[in-house]
Design a protein around this motif. Structure first.
Motif, PDB file in Angstrom:
ATOM      1  N   GLN A 383      63.410 101.592 -41.330  1.00  0.00           N
ATOM      2  CA  GLN A 383      63.864 101.913 -39.747  1.00  0.00           C
ATOM      3  C   GLN A 383      63.766 103.259 -39.460  1.00  0.00           C
ATOM      4  N   ASP A 384      63.709 104.334 -40.568  1.00  0.00           N
ATOM      5  CA  ASP A 384      63.308 105.597 -40.079  1.00  0.00           C
ATOM      6  C   ASP A 384      62.234 106.137 -39.965  1.00  0.00           C
ATOM      7  N   ALA A 385      61.159 105.127 -40.237  1.00  0.00           N
ATOM      8  CA  ALA A 385      59.724 105.560 -40.374  1.00  0.00           C
ATOM      9  C   ALA A 385      59.422 105.983 -38.911  1.00  0.00           C
ATOM     10  N   PRO A 386      58.546 107.250 -38.737  1.00  0.00           N
ATOM     11  CA  PRO A 386      58.327 107.692 -37.580  1.00  0.00           C
ATOM     12  C   PRO A 386      57.459 106.900 -36.683  1.00  0.00           C
ATOM     13  N   GLU A 387      56.675 105.949 -37.361  1.00  0.00           N
ATOM     14  CA  GLU A 387      55.950 105.432 -36.487  1.00  0.00           C
ATOM     15  C   GLU A 387      56.711 104.105 -35.650  1.00  0.00           C
ATOM     16  N   PHE A 388      57.787 103.741 -36.239  1.00  0.00           N
ATOM     17  CA  PHE A 388      58.840 102.913 -35.634  1.00  0.00           C
ATOM     18  C   PHE A 388      59.839 103.480 -34.657  1.00  0.00           C
ATOM     19  N   ASN A 389      59.632 104.825 -34.464  1.00  0.00           N
ATOM     20  CA  ASN A 389      60.748 105.429 -33.574  1.00  0.00           C
ATOM     21  C   ASN A 389      60.242 106.469 -32.589  1.00  0.00           C
ATOM     22  N   ARG A 390      60.686 106.317 -31.642  1.00  0.00           N
ATOM     23  CA  ARG A 390      60.311 107.279 -30.480  1.00  0.00           C
ATOM     24  C   ARG A 390      61.397 107.918 -30.196  1.00  0.00           C
ATOM     25  N   GLY A 391      61.466 109.283 -30.532  1.00  0.00           N
ATOM     26  CA  GLY A 391      62.754 110.316 -30.278  1.00  0.00           C
ATOM     27  C   GLY A 391      64.046 109.211 -30.413  1.00  0.00           C
ATOM     28  N   TRP A 392      64.766 109.182 -29.663  1.00  0.00           N
ATOM     29  CA  TRP A 392      66.034 108.626 -29.761  1.00  0.00           C
ATOM     30  C   TRP A 392      65.933 107.065 -29.912  1.00  0.00           C
ATOM     31  N   VAL A 393      64.857 106.292 -29.556  1.00  0.00           N
ATOM     32  CA  VAL A 393      64.911 104.823 -29.519  1.00  0.00           C
ATOM     33  C   VAL A 393      63.922 104.570 -30.172  1.00  0.00           C
ATOM     34  N   MET A 394      64.181 103.158 -30.670  1.00  0.00           N
ATOM     35  CA  MET A 394      62.946 102.628 -31.609  1.00  0.00           C
ATOM     36  C   MET A 394      62.290 102.069 -30.786  1.00  0.00           C
ATOM     37  N   ASP A 395      60.791 102.261 -31.413  1.00  0.00           N
ATOM     38  CA  ASP A 395      59.680 101.745 -30.711  1.00  0.00           C
ATOM     39  C   ASP A 395      59.467 100.264 -30.957  1.00  0.00           C
ATOM     40  N   ASN A 396      60.226  99.440 -30.537  1.00  0.00           N
ATOM     41  CA  ASN A 396      60.001  97.842 -30.594  1.00  0.00           C
ATOM     42  C   ASN A 396      58.890  97.249 -30.440  1.00  0.00           C
ATOM     43  N   ALA A 397      58.050  98.080 -29.466  1.00  0.00           N
ATOM     44  CA  ALA A 397      56.746  97.430 -29.272  1.00  0.00           C
ATOM     45  C   ALA A 397      55.786  97.566 -30.572  1.00  0.00           C
TER      46      ALA A 397
ATOM     47  N   ARG B 222      68.479  99.348 -28.775  1.00  0.00           N
ATOM     48  CA  ARG B 222      67.424  99.914 -28.622  1.00  0.00           C
ATOM     49  C   ARG B 222      67.108 101.095 -29.631  1.00  0.00           C
ATOM     50  N   THR B 223      68.278 101.666 -30.340  1.00  0.00           N
ATOM     51  CA  THR B 223      68.304 102.945 -30.842  1.00  0.00           C
ATOM     52  C   THR B 223      68.369 102.547 -32.535  1.00  0.00           C
ATOM     53  N   ARG B 224      68.008 103.232 -33.239  1.00  0.00           N
ATOM     54  CA  ARG B 224      68.321 103.130 -34.706  1.00  0.00           C
ATOM     55  C   ARG B 224      69.634 102.936 -35.068  1.00  0.00           C
ATOM     56  N   LEU B 225      70.510 103.757 -34.461  1.00  0.00           N
ATOM     57  CA  LEU B 225      71.732 103.703 -34.899  1.00  0.00           C
ATOM     58  C   LEU B 225      72.341 102.204 -34.558  1.00  0.00           C
ATOM     59  N   GLY B 226      71.976 101.694 -33.255  1.00  0.00           N
ATOM     60  CA  GLY B 226      72.564 100.436 -32.964  1.00  0.00           C
ATOM     61  C   GLY B 226      71.678  99.229 -34.095  1.00  0.00           C
ATOM     62  N   TYR B 227      70.600  99.465 -34.369  1.00  0.00           N
ATOM     63  CA  TYR B 227      69.858  98.545 -35.290  1.00  0.00           C
ATOM     64  C   TYR B 227      70.804  98.681 -36.677  1.00  0.00           C
ATOM     65  N   GLU B 228      71.316  99.985 -37.069  1.00  0.00           N
ATOM     66  CA  GLU B 228      71.768  99.973 -38.299  1.00  0.00           C
ATOM     67  C   GLU B 228      73.304  99.361 -38.244  1.00  0.00           C
ATOM     68  N   ILE B 229      73.986  99.612 -37.045  1.00  0.00           N
ATOM     69  CA  ILE B 229      75.182  98.962 -36.876  1.00  0.00           C
ATOM     70  C   ILE B 229      75.333  97.408 -36.983  1.00  0.00           C
ATOM     71  N   ARG B 230      74.080  96.858 -36.250  1.00  0.00           N
ATOM     72  CA  ARG B 230      73.927  95.424 -36.251  1.00  0.00           C
ATOM     73  C   ARG B 230      73.413  94.997 -37.758  1.00  0.00           C
ATOM     74  N   ALA B 231      72.845  95.636 -38.296  1.00  0.00           N
ATOM     75  CA  ALA B 231      72.239  95.231 -39.752  1.00  0.00           C
ATOM     76  C   ALA B 231      73.661  95.303 -40.476  1.00  0.00           C
ATOM     77  N   LEU B 232      74.414  96.445 -40.475  1.00  0.00           N
ATOM     78  CA  LEU B 232      75.545  96.538 -41.329  1.00  0.00           C
ATOM     79  C   LEU B 232      76.550  95.274 -40.933  1.00  0.00           C
ATOM     80  N   GLY B 233      76.571  94.861 -39.612  1.00  0.00           N
ATOM     81  CA  GLY B 233      77.672  93.830 -39.390  1.00  0.00           C
ATOM     82  C   GLY B 233      77.122  92.573 -39.749  1.00  0.00           C
ATOM     83  N   LYS B 234      75.760  92.215 -40.108  1.00  0.00           N
ATOM     84  CA  LYS B 234      75.279  91.159 -40.441  1.00  0.00           C
ATOM     85  C   LYS B 234      75.399  90.824 -42.016  1.00  0.00           C
TER      86      LYS B 234
END
Ligand SMILES: Nc1ncnc2c1ncn2[C@@H]1O[C@H](COP(=O)(O)OP(=O)(O)OP(=O)(O)O)[C@@H](O)[C@H]1O
Ligand SMILES: [Mg+2]
Lengths: 549, 366
Positions: A383-397, B222-234
């Motif tokens: 989930q930290d990988a740069p290509e999966f992230n765009r700044g604060w949000v994850m690049d879900n697309a 949408r955020t990585r923190l949210g992803y991590e929160i949900r993953a930990l919750g599961k």
């Protein structure tokens, strides 16, 4: 080859009604037709094998039989009587017992509590527990299914947990026993024990359905075998009248290479170096007693051993997450840099940044978040990988796109990135994990049980990809309880027993007999040059694997 | 494949639960010799029939949005934060300290400062239970309940001994400076020449709450923190395998949760009372649990559920005012709604799922 539903088993009497008869069973999950018009006839007192690719619908069919799903159409007859199996209670009353592919155990209950769960005799637990303890002891003696009844499930290795599942079904005295991939994590010797139990049960007139991906087991133990493909029952034959090649072709619809081809390894510089690794768990038990290992770039080190001898702990420590409350000592370096074994800096994310990939032993507990969609799981751990992230949000697309591509390349079925991981069949879940880790192209890949529950077509594929990774100059540590798999893939084989490396062998020149002795803790293998030298009784008691027949 | 369509899951199920709760409430009202129809009319009229009613309904809803979001965020990390009550109370202290001791010339400046104060104290109150859970495994349900009591006692002490103006008999702080008073929605409407909800407490905090819903949605999905929160919750072992630090995520999730609960004080302490009084939270922390449950732990659901509970609160007050239905009965009605939408959720859901399965089968058969 007889059509489905028409054949009778090796030892049944023509007049007696079949123990199980299925007529036109269908089941759809949304757009996925998991079972389509299934006919099946299992004569009483036989062992009936069911094989099929991942996602063919085997587990779904068994779940219908056990009352977990209601079929959309079709009829079930038990001993000739039509029956509506609405829930598992009905199934149990009808004498059906089930050992699931994925264990259904309460993690923080003891073995004994799990065994009586749902089968308590009254409101008070004590008498039930006492009775169960006796029965367990008896079963343990009879079938050599030894587990400490007071151990908590979470403390047990996968192999031992499986034994508990089997004990649970046996405790409920089922007449019909369904086993969904029961041998996935058992060593050949343990599987052999199980088969002797099954044969004993059959001789008592019980009926057994065995789902497995291992054709050898089908050939060894079943009376009849049925083949499923993409939701349909495509063939039912007498085992004696078929052979593995034919079955493989029926399953996959094409010829399958049952053995991987690989060029000799050309290893270069060392990637992973482990020196004097010790681990004491939170109970004060020494689980690793001084492990020394070296893996070079471009080679596969196979780690063989009966499960529960420290392999899990070794993988967890190398992977950056030593078991809670454990004390770890020793030195581990990767690409020359020391890896922290405790405290900050010792976590799985740091290991990944250092170029490590990890296919964990248990895909359902560690490797995947079962409630996440497939696409979310493709980013899991990365989930930290740069290509999966765009700044604060994850690049879900981007993640979705990546997931779709990986699912395509690894032929994950159904090809639906939005489906929750839970709703994929076991083998397809594994493909998601394998795709995620291998395609990261890590310098070092830790692999635990890569093909557990995976069909032969997919095994061929996964094995090829592992060897490709090796040929690309990567180092691979392969932990498997499948001796065949270890021998087929590894360039060197180390055997683990009781937290130690018993020795290292060249897979080309060793025998399963020699490895078996090492796995049982015997280091002096010089005097037993081949398998023929081991008396059969000895082989069973000491947990020796059998030579493939 | 889901058992039923999403709309049925998130809209139909709670709606049916609601109707059931109302039906039983009607029976109860009937049993004490009042007319359920009249009662219903009074409630709807009182809560939604005028801008005056709306002014209160929205005010209550704003409280519940914050506490509902607080419960929701923690829930995604599989933490059951029932300390919203205490965290919101401490948030009130944060607001009071900020507004009483920092000179702030304008509400637009006072708002962010007070928000920071509220969020920090709310979060701080969640921090200790979070650390105890993450490091020691002390169950968060127990510790957050205890912290509710500690907060109440501590606030009592602070108000009586420290913040009470000299000579006042009232266990409350001094009034906040005039310049920091938040505009009410009625003021805002008046600026554009509309007459709306005069003398009602709904204030600009409502918009802050709406923004909070949006931000929390972003955070969780949408955020990585949210992803991590949900993953930990599961799955905790899964999270550890993925390099997610459970201690860190547990603490962060609880800080956000506590901060959100604390932010409620912007509405009730800064926006309405304009000073800190004893027991300002009035149970909104607990209502947040029901709101999160009913809102399916989704910010949009939380918003809808908060509006519903705002309606029940305001309508219930009107009921006590205009009919001889005792105030206690309103609590019964609210409790029934909580019971049906929260605890008895499966009672409605299961038959509904079966119904949809049957419908689908029929479709497939045709
Ligand atoms: N609950 C579910 N919701 C949606 N799809 C499902 C569900 N359960 C199973 N499926 C789908 O039904 C198909 C059959 O799955 P099943 O688990 O029966 O396969 P299987 O033959 O047991 O495979 P494996 O050998 O991998 O265990 C798969 O495509 C799977 O994705
Ligand atoms: Mg299966």
């Amino acid at each position: 080859m007889g059509a489905a539903g028409e054949m009778t088993g090796g030892r049944s009497h023509a007049a007696a009604p079949a123990a199980i008869e299925l007529r036109g069973i269908s089941k759809a999950f949304g757009p996925v037709q998991a079972n389509r018009n299934i006919k099946l006839n299992v004569p009483k007192g036989t062992i009936h094998g069911i094989i099929g690719e991942n996602g063919a619908g085997k587990s779904t069919l068994m779940s219908i039989l056990y009352g977990f799903y209601r079929p959309d159409a079709g009829e079930i007859l038990i001993n000739g009587q039509p029956i509506a199996i609405t829930d598992s209670q009905t199934a149990i009353r009808a004498g059906i017992g089930m050992v699931f592919q994925h264990f259904k155990l309460v993690q923080n209950f003891t073995v004994l509590e799990n065994v009586i769960l749902g089968a308590e005799d009254g409101a008070l637990l004590r008498p039930s527990l006492a009775k169960a303890r006796k029965v367990l002891k008896q079963l343990a003696q009879e079938y050599q299914l030894n587990v400490d009844p007071d151990e908590r499930i979470e403390e047990l290795s996968v192999g031992h947990q499986q034994r508990v599942e089997i004990l649970k079904a046996l405790y409920r005295r089922a007449d019909i026993l369904i086993l969904d991939e029961p041998t996935g994590v058992l060593t050949p010797a343990e599987a052999d024990h199980l088969f002797r139990i099954l044969e004993g049960l059959r001789d008592e007139g019980k009926t057994i359905i065995l789902i497995t991906h291992k054709l050898r087991e089908i050939m060894d133990i079943t009376d009849n075998v049925s083949v499923m493909r993409r939701g349909e029952m495509v063939a039912s034959v007498k085992t004696a009248e078929t052979d593995p090649e034919e079955l493989a072709e029926l399953m996959v619809g094409r010829k399958v290479l049952l053995n991987v081809e690989k060029a000799p390894a050309s290893p270069t510089q060392p990637v992973l170096q482990v020196e004097g690794l010790r681990m004491i768990d939170d109970d004060g038990v020494e689980r690793l007693r001084g492990i020394d290992l070296q893996i070079r770039a471009g080679e596969i080190l196979g780690l063989a051993g009966v499960s529960g001898n420290g392999q899990t702990q070794l993988l967890e420590i190398l992977g950056g997450y030593p078991p809670k409350g454990s004390k770890v000592e020793g030195r581990v370096t990767m690409n020359g840099a020391p890896l922290p074994l405790s405290g900050s800096g010792c976590d799985a994310a740091a290991r990944r940044r250092a170029g490590m990939g990890h296919i964990p032993e248990d895909r359902q507990v560690e490797g995947l978040i079962m409630d996440f969609a497939a696409w979310e799981n493709v980013a899991f751990g990365w989930q930290d990988a740069p290509e999966f992230n765009r700044g604060w949000v994850m690049d879900n697309a981007a993640i979705r796109e990546d997931a779709a591509a990986k699912m395509e390349r690894f032929d994950v079925r159904p090809r639906n990135p939005n489906l929750a991981a839970r709703n994929f069949s076991g083998g397809n879940q594994q493909k998601i994990v394998v795709a995620r880790e291998i395609e990261r192209n890590p310098d070092l890949l830790l692999i635990g049980q890569p093909t557990r529950g995976v069909d032969i077509g997919a095994i061929e594929f996964i094995h090829k990809r592992i060897i490709e990774l090796r040929d690309a100059g990567k180092a691979i540590l392969l932990v498997s309880v499948e001796l065949d798999e270890i021998l087929a893939l590894s360039d060197r084989v180390a055997v683990m027993f009781d937290g130690r490396i018993m020795g290292e062998r060249d897979p080309a020149s060793t025998t399963t007999g020699e490895l078996g002795l090492l796995m049982a803790g015997v280091t002096d293998t010089k005097n037993t040059p081949d398998d023929q030298g081991i008396p059969p009784e000895h082989a069973h008691v000491e947990g020796l694997p059998q030579e493939p027949r | 494949m889901d058992k039923m369509p999403k709309w049925a899951d998130v809209i139909l199920t709670p709606l049916i639960s609601l109707v059931l709760a109302m039906a039983i409430s009607a029976l109860v009202i009937l049993a004490i010799g009042e007319s359920p129809w009249e009662a219903m009319k009074t409630m709807v009229q009182g809560a939604l029939g005028s801008s005056y009613g709306w002014g209160f309904t929205l005010y209550y809803a704003t409280n519940f949005i914050f506490t509902g979001l607080a419960v929701m965020v923690a829930y995604h990390a599989s933490l059951f934060n029932i300390g919203g009550e205490g965290q919101a109370a401490m948030g009130g202290l944060g607001v009071a300290l900020a507004l009483l001791y920092i000179p702030l010339p304008h509400w637009a400046l006072a708002l962010p400062v007070a928000m920071i104060g509220a969020a920090i104290l709310g979060a701080a109150w969640a921090f200790i239970p979070a650390i105890l859970q993450a490091k020691r495994g002390s169950h968060i349900v127990i510790t957050t309940i205890m912290f509710n009591f500690i907060a109440a006692a501590a606030l009592n002490y602070v108000l009586v001994r420290l913040l009470r103006p000299v000579g006042s008999m009232d266990p409350a702080s001094a009034r906040f400076p005039e310049s920091t008073n938040l505009p009410t929605l009625s003021d805002a409407f008046a600026r554009f020449g509309f007459e709306w909800g005069r003398n009602t407490p709904a204030n600009v905090t409502f918009f802050v709450a709406l923004i909070a819903c949006l931000l929390i949605w972003l955070l969780i999905w949408r955020t990585r923190l949210g992803y991590e929160i949900r993953a930990l919750g599961k799955s905790e072992p899964g999270a550890v395998y993925a390099g997610i630090n459970p201690v860190r995520i547990t603490v962060i999730a609880m800080l956000i949760s506590g901060g959100l609960a604390g932010l409620m004080a912007i509405n009730n302490v800064m926006g309405e009372a304009e000073r800190l009084v004893l027991n300002a939270v009035e149970g909104a922390g607990f209502i947040g649990i029901a709101v999160a449950l009913m809102g399916r732990n989704h910010p949009f659901g939380v918003l809808l559920a908060a509006l519903l509970f705002g309606f029940l609160y305001q309508g219930g007050g009107e009921l006590a005012l205009w009919t001889s239905i005792p105030r206690e009965l309103i609590i019964v009605i609210q409790a029934l709604v909580i019971l049906f939408t929260g605890a008895l959720d499966n009672m409605v859901r299961m038959p509904l799922e079966r119904l949809f399965l049957r419908l689908r089968r029929k479709e497939a058969a045709e």
